[in-house]
Scaffold this active site. Structure first.
Site, PDB file in Angstrom:
ATOM      1  N   HIS A   1       0.844  -1.326  -0.274  1.00 17.12           N
ATOM      2  CA  HIS A   1      -0.215  -0.058  -0.084  1.00 17.12           C
ATOM      3  C   HIS A   1       0.887   1.410  -0.296  1.00 17.12           C
ATOM      4  CE1 HIS A   1       0.908   0.948   3.808  1.00 17.12           C
ATOM      5  NE2 HIS A   1       0.473  -0.644   4.202  1.00 17.12           N
TER       6      HIS A   1
ATOM      7  N   CYS B   1       2.756  -5.753   6.584  1.00 17.73           N
ATOM      8  CA  CYS B   1       2.584  -4.584   5.110  1.00 17.73           C
ATOM      9  C   CYS B   1       3.939  -4.674   4.836  1.00 17.73           C
ATOM     10  CB  CYS B   1       1.613  -3.706   5.247  1.00 17.73           C
ATOM     11  SG  CYS B   1      -0.024  -4.156   5.843  1.00 17.73           S
TER      12      CYS B   1
END
Length: 188
Positions: free
Chosen positions: A144, A160
């Site tokens: 992201h 992440c």
């Protein structure tokens, strides 16, 4: 070139056989976060994502033994999860809901236990690729954007991989659903 750049690049060369080819006019500053097109081993298929956590690099593989290399931030120690995944969903300006374990680690996240709407202040940034596994579904791992670009090149996230927002948008536009994603193990 700094010693750190050589050492960090070594992990990627060993795992993927990658060699950087700097485009003409590219900034040579190690602080530069600009994507770079690089050579890769010819047996690596096109249209895959590979994250090399020790060197904070993400590769989008291209035809002709090439890839685009992006600098990323990754999961902090104990939260990075290696493995093979696929892109199961893609979202523009995604909302963010911390998991129960994230709230346990950081009680300030409780404010957002029902979710934070997407937007410039959202920790998932401008775009997100949601990583899934067969039989498991959504892993809660994401590739992201970020509203904290200073975290690129470090291990600070909840597991992440993050890119600066404009590069997250670029990657989002390139990567189709069902693309294979390999989060390579940490070597250090």
């Amino acid at each position: 070139m700094h010693r750190r750049d050589v050492l960090m690049g070594g992990a990627a060369v060993g795992l993927l056989g990658l060699a950087a080819v700097e485009p003409a006019g590219a900034q040579t500053s190690p602080a530069s976060l600009l994507p770079v097109e690089v050579d890769i081993r010819p047996e690596i298929p096109a249209n895959e994502l590979h994250v090399i956590p020790d060197s904070f690099m993400l590769y989008w593989t291209l035809p002709g033994a090439r890839a685009i290399r992006y600098m990323v931030g990754v999961g902090r120690p104990g939260l990075y999860e290696s493995g093979e995944f696929y892109v199961g969903a893609k979202k523009e300006w995604p909302s963010w809901t911390p998991t129960k374990s994230m709230i346990e680690r950081n009680p300030a996240y409780k404010e957002w236990e029902d979710g934070m709407p997407g937007g410039p202040d959202n920790p998932l940034g401008a775009r997100a690729l949601y990583l899934f596994e067969p039989g498991r579904g959504d892993t809660y791992l994401r590739i992201h954007g970020t509203n904290a670009p200073s975290t690129i090149g470090s291990a600070v996230s909840n597991g992440c991989a993050r890119l600066v927002n404009d590069q997250a948008i670029d990657l989002y536009n390139r990567v189709p659903l069902r693309s294979r994603v390999v989060l390579h193990p940490k070597m250090v």
